[in-house]
Each structure stands twice: as structure tokens, then as C-alpha cells.
Enzyme design. Structure first.
Site, mmCIF file in Angstrom:
data_model
loop_
_atom_site.group_PDB
_atom_site.id
_atom_site.type_symbol
_atom_site.label_atom_id
_atom_site.label_comp_id
_atom_site.label_asym_id
_atom_site.label_seq_id
_atom_site.Cartn_x
_atom_site.Cartn_y
_atom_site.Cartn_z
ATOM 1 N N ALA A 13 0.812 -1.223 0.000
ATOM 2 C CA ALA A 13 0.000 0.000 0.000
ATOM 3 C C ALA A 13 0.844 1.271 0.000
ATOM 4 C CB ALA A 13 -0.934 -0.009 1.212
ATOM 5 N N ARG A 37 6.856 -2.455 3.153
ATOM 6 C CA ARG A 37 8.134 -2.411 3.881
ATOM 7 C C ARG A 37 8.568 -0.986 4.186
ATOM 8 N NH1 ARG A 37 11.290 -5.455 -0.680
ATOM 9 N NH2 ARG A 37 9.996 -3.915 -1.746
ATOM 10 N N VAL A 64 6.199 -9.334 2.709
ATOM 11 C CA VAL A 64 5.349 -10.510 2.467
ATOM 12 C C VAL A 64 6.169 -11.763 2.161
ATOM 13 C CG1 VAL A 64 3.337 -9.163 1.710
ATOM 14 C CG2 VAL A 64 4.977 -10.006 -0.010
ATOM 15 N N ASN A 90 -1.840 -7.216 -3.352
ATOM 16 C CA ASN A 90 -1.294 -6.324 -4.383
ATOM 17 C C ASN A 90 0.237 -6.282 -4.408
ATOM 18 O OD1 ASN A 90 -1.292 -3.682 -6.094
ATOM 19 N ND2 ASN A 90 -0.261 -3.105 -4.183
ATOM 20 N N SER A 143 -2.208 -9.843 -14.075
ATOM 21 C CA SER A 143 -1.678 -8.978 -15.129
ATOM 22 C C SER A 143 -1.968 -9.602 -16.480
ATOM 23 C CB SER A 143 -0.161 -8.838 -14.954
ATOM 24 O OG SER A 143 0.418 -8.180 -16.063
ATOM 25 N N TYR A 156 8.746 -12.932 -14.647
ATOM 26 C CA TYR A 156 7.646 -12.080 -14.170
ATOM 27 C C TYR A 156 6.315 -12.620 -14.697
ATOM 28 C CZ TYR A 156 4.427 -8.279 -13.358
ATOM 29 O OH TYR A 156 3.313 -7.564 -12.961
ATOM 30 N N GLY A 187 -3.212 -4.195 -17.774
ATOM 31 C CA GLY A 187 -2.077 -4.111 -18.688
ATOM 32 C C GLY A 187 -1.148 -3.044 -18.153
ATOM 33 N N THR A 191 3.188 3.497 -12.824
ATOM 34 C CA THR A 191 3.469 3.573 -11.381
ATOM 35 C C THR A 191 4.997 3.502 -11.244
ATOM 36 O OG1 THR A 191 3.485 1.166 -11.195
ATOM 37 C CG2 THR A 191 1.355 2.248 -10.833
HETATM 38 P P1 NDP Z 1 4.707 -0.123 -7.356
HETATM 39 O O1 NDP Z 1 6.164 -0.399 -7.473
HETATM 40 O O2 NDP Z 1 4.241 1.292 -7.451
HETATM 41 O O3 NDP Z 1 4.126 -0.744 -6.016
HETATM 42 C C1 NDP Z 1 4.504 -2.011 -5.565
HETATM 43 C C2 NDP Z 1 4.111 -2.154 -4.110
HETATM 44 O O4 NDP Z 1 4.446 -3.489 -3.675
HETATM 45 C C3 NDP Z 1 4.846 -1.178 -3.207
HETATM 46 O O5 NDP Z 1 3.927 -0.638 -2.288
HETATM 47 C C4 NDP Z 1 5.875 -2.049 -2.493
HETATM 48 O O6 NDP Z 1 6.063 -1.557 -1.178
HETATM 49 C C5 NDP Z 1 5.136 -3.378 -2.439
HETATM 50 N N1 NDP Z 1 6.046 -4.505 -2.248
HETATM 51 C C6 NDP Z 1 7.024 -4.946 -3.083
HETATM 52 N N2 NDP Z 1 7.681 -5.968 -2.516
HETATM 53 C C7 NDP Z 1 7.121 -6.165 -1.290
HETATM 54 C C8 NDP Z 1 7.371 -7.056 -0.220
HETATM 55 N N3 NDP Z 1 8.362 -7.980 -0.290
HETATM 56 N N4 NDP Z 1 6.608 -6.989 0.899
HETATM 57 C C9 NDP Z 1 5.620 -6.061 0.978
HETATM 58 N N5 NDP Z 1 5.330 -5.188 0.007
HETATM 59 C C10 NDP Z 1 6.075 -5.239 -1.115
HETATM 60 O O7 NDP Z 1 4.010 -1.005 -8.504
HETATM 61 P P2 NDP Z 1 2.462 -1.236 -8.902
HETATM 62 O O8 NDP Z 1 1.572 -0.446 -8.042
HETATM 63 O O9 NDP Z 1 2.388 -1.062 -10.354
HETATM 64 O O10 NDP Z 1 2.329 -2.789 -8.585
HETATM 65 C C11 NDP Z 1 1.326 -3.322 -7.727
HETATM 66 C C12 NDP Z 1 0.896 -4.679 -8.248
HETATM 67 O O11 NDP Z 1 0.269 -4.527 -9.515
HETATM 68 C C13 NDP Z 1 2.013 -5.704 -8.446
HETATM 69 O O12 NDP Z 1 1.555 -6.962 -8.024
HETATM 70 C C14 NDP Z 1 2.225 -5.682 -9.956
HETATM 71 O O13 NDP Z 1 2.765 -6.898 -10.420
HETATM 72 C C15 NDP Z 1 0.804 -5.472 -10.424
HETATM 73 N N6 NDP Z 1 0.653 -4.966 -11.779
HETATM 74 C C16 NDP Z 1 1.252 -3.799 -12.174
HETATM 75 C C17 NDP Z 1 1.089 -3.340 -13.465
HETATM 76 C C18 NDP Z 1 1.774 -2.113 -13.970
HETATM 77 O O14 NDP Z 1 1.885 -1.930 -15.208
HETATM 78 N N7 NDP Z 1 2.239 -1.215 -13.112
HETATM 79 C C19 NDP Z 1 0.240 -4.054 -14.428
HETATM 80 C C20 NDP Z 1 -0.325 -5.278 -13.914
HETATM 81 C C21 NDP Z 1 -0.148 -5.679 -12.631
HETATM 82 P P3 NDP Z 1 7.459 -1.499 -0.385
HETATM 83 O O15 NDP Z 1 8.545 -1.377 -1.398
HETATM 84 O O16 NDP Z 1 7.302 -0.309 0.503
HETATM 85 O O17 NDP Z 1 7.491 -2.785 0.387
HETATM 86 C C1 8X3 Z 2 2.745 -5.393 -15.443
HETATM 87 C C2 8X3 Z 2 2.420 -5.135 -16.869
HETATM 88 O O1 8X3 Z 2 3.157 -5.688 -19.220
HETATM 89 O O2 8X3 Z 2 4.635 -4.305 -17.887
HETATM 90 O O3 8X3 Z 2 2.165 -6.574 -15.023
HETATM 91 O O4 8X3 Z 2 4.443 -6.654 -17.446
HETATM 92 S S1 8X3 Z 2 3.745 -5.468 -17.882
#
Ligand code: NDP
Ligand code: 8X3
Length: 257
Positions: A13, A37, A64, A90, A143, A156, A187, A191
Site C-alpha cells: 500500500a 516495507r 510478504v 497487491n 496482469s 515475471y 495491462g 506507477t
Molecule cells: P509499485 O512499485 O508502485 O508498487 C509495488 C508495491 O508493492 C509497493 O507498495 C511495495 O512496497 C510493495 N512490495 C514490493 N515488494 C514487497 C514485499 N516484499 N513486501 C511487501 N510489500 C512489497 O508497482 P504497482 O503499483 O504497479 O504494482 C502493484 C501490483 O500490480 C504488483 O503486483 C504488480 O505486479 C501489479 N501490476 C502492475 C502493473 C503495472 O503496469 N504497473 C500491471 C499489472 C499488474 P514497499 O517497497 O514499501 O514494500
Molecule cells: C505489469 C504489466 O506488461 O509491464 O504486469 O508486465 S507489464
């Protein structure tokens, strides 16, 4: 279905989709249990969420990947936070974009440990309570990468294919209870995802979104709140969403420039 005063647990979050999801549930008057974290960033999200209308916020500094820490965090929740209504799985990341046969094993382990094993650990710790209470909703972040593997992203993509299998398996395993299970599969979303993938290389990260109007984290949060607010007898199994300029994980119609 009203979400007011529901307890929503969001992993990851501290930024991106997780932070936007916190804001969207806050606007519905939910109680937010936020985990990540980076405690400082998480605290900032908590303050904003309160301003947006969250009924209450409780933050947990959590990795996690650590099974013991996940179980302990859930077991030791203050009683007023113990009854989680909605879990948003997430937390996740990608590392590197290179051919499998030259990939870094440490990167693979980080992705698998976070996106697959971390999701499983949190699910295992939270869902038994949902089953006992006879209410709950698990929303997993998948995804388009889990649907079709793209070059240089095998590991990934494999983690997101695993998420899909786990999402479907969990839905079958809670059949006969009122617990709901949904995968939200975006998709391209702009972020910190690409910045993390390329370890802070902002120029390379920016190129990912060149010529495309990507989804925003808020677009995805909107879908997450939508699935959570369907009537209690409705289970949305999967939501796949892309920018209009994206056909699937391989095909884009980028603006020329
Ligand atoms: P961000 O990098 O903005 O956010 C990722 C979040 O995951 C951060 O809050 C980070 O928090 C947390 N995180 C990473 N590793 C850990 C860990 N070991 N323990 C706890 N928290 C963790 O990326 P997104 O918001 O884009 O990604 C969120 C989700 O959406 C992911 O699962 C990603 O695969 C998925 N997704 C993203 C897409 C995209 O294009 N951006 C498309 C499809 C899916 P912290 O580092 O503080 O722990
Ligand atoms: C994140 C979207 O296409 O960059 O799941 O892998 S992509």
C-alpha cells in the site's frame, strides 16, 4: 453493496496501485489495514487516507516474503482489526528485462518470493478467518503478463500466470462458503513498477510508456472497488483491463513522434 466500515487489508500500500486502492476504499468510508516495507511512505498514505474519509487506519511494516512475519502480523492484530473483510493481494514487483538464459537468479527469486509465495503466505494467514466468519473477499493483482508471456519477461510473466492459477484454485476451494475471489489483471499502468524493474533507471522506465496513454493506478483502484461493491451473491472472477492503445501484453498502438 455498501463498503462503509468494512475492514480492508491492502498489501503493497506504500505506492502505485496499492496506495490508490487505499484512497479509493477510504472514500467509501472503509477501515484500512495497510502493509508494506517502507514505513515512512506507508505513514504518508495513511494520513492521506484519513483525509479522504477512511473510518480508521492501521499500518503494518511487513515484508510478504517472510512467512513467519506474515503469520505473526495477522495473529497479533489488535482485536478491532482482526476481522478482515477484504484482502487486496497487491504487493508485487518485476526485476530485470532480459533473456531467460542470461537472467539473474537473484531477480527470479525476488519475483517468485514476492509475487507467488508472498501472495500465498498472506492468503493462508487471512482466508481461514473469512471462512469461519462466513464473509470475505480476496482480490488478487494479476496482469495481462499472466495471459501471454512477452520476450525477456518469462519469470515475471510466470509469476502472474501462477497468480491466475492460485486465484482460480482458491475460488474453487472456498466454493460453498460466501467468500468471494477475484483477479484484477491490468495491462500497462504508470506507477513505480518500471522504475523498480530497472532499479531506478528513470530514462529506461519512461520509455516503457512512450507513445501510450497508460492506465493510472486510480483506474485500477476503481475496478477493485467496483468488484468489492457488487451484491454479496455476485462473484467477479476476473477483470482484464488495458489502455485503449494496448491489445494484449505484446501488442501496442503507440503514437508516432
Ligand atoms: P509499485 O512499485 O508502485 O508498487 C509495488 C508495491 O508493492 C509497493 O507498495 C511495495 O512496497 C510493495 N512490495 C514490493 N515488494 C514487497 C514485499 N516484499 N513486501 C511487501 N510489500 C512489497 O508497482 P504497482 O503499483 O504497479 O504494482 C502493484 C501490483 O500490480 C504488483 O503486483 C504488480 O505486479 C501489479 N501490476 C502492475 C502493473 C503495472 O503496469 N504497473 C500491471 C499489472 C499488474 P514497499 O517497497 O514499501 O514494500
Ligand atoms: C505489469 C504489466 O506488461 O509491464 O504486469 O508486465 S507489464
Amino acid at each position: 453493496m455498501s463498503l462503509r466500515d468494512k475492514t480492508v487489508f491492502i498489501t503493497g500500500a506504500s505506492s502505485g496501485i496499492g496506495a490508490a486502492t487505499a484512497m479509493a476504499f477510504a472514500a467509501e468510508g472503509c477501515r484500512l489495514l495497510l502493509a508494506a516495507r517502507r514505513a515512512g511512505k506507508l505513514a504518508g498514505v495513511g494520513i492521506l487516507a484519513r483525509e479522504r474519509g477512511a473510518a480508521a487506519v492501521h499500518s503494518i511494516d511487513l515484508d510478504v516474503r517472510n512467512h513467519f512475519a506474515v503469520q505473526t502480523a495477522i495473529d497479533e492484530l489488535p482485536p478491532e482489526w482482526a476481522e478482515i473483510d477484504i484482502l487486496v493481494n497487491n504487493a508485487g514487483l518485476s526485476r530485470g528485462l532480459e533473456k531467460l538464459y542470461v537472467g539473474k537468479i537473484q531477480d527470479w527469486e525476488e519475483m517468485i518470493d514476492t509475487n507467488v509465495k508472498g501472495l500465498l503466505y498472506v492468503t493462508r494467514a487471512v482466508v481461514p478467518g473469512m471462512v469461519v466468519r462466513g464473509r470475505g473477499h480476496v482480490i488478487n493483482l494479476g496482469s495481462t503478463a499472466g495471459d501471454i508471456t512477452y520476450p525477456n519477461g518469462a519469470v515475471y510473466c510466470a509469476t502472474k500466470a501462477a497468480e491466475r492459477a492460485i486465484n482460480d484454485g482458491l475460488r474453487l476451494d472456498v466454493l460453498g462458503t460466501p467468500v468471494r475471489v477475484t483477479s484484477v489483471d491490468p495491462g500497462m499502468v504508470e506507477t513505480d513498477f518500471s522504475l523498480v524493474r530497472f532499479r531506478g533507471d528513470a530514462e529506461r522506465a519512461a520509455k516503457v510508456y512512450k507513445g501510450v496513454k497508460p492506465l493510472t493506478a486510480e483506474d485500477v483502484a476503481d475496478a477493485i472497488v467496483w468488484v468489492a461493491s457488487r451484491p454479496a451473491h455476485v462473484n467477479i472472477a476476473r477483470v482484464m483491463m488495458t489502455p485503449v492503445q494496448q491489445g494484449n501484453s505484446l501488442l501496442f498502438a503507440r503514437d508516432e513522434s
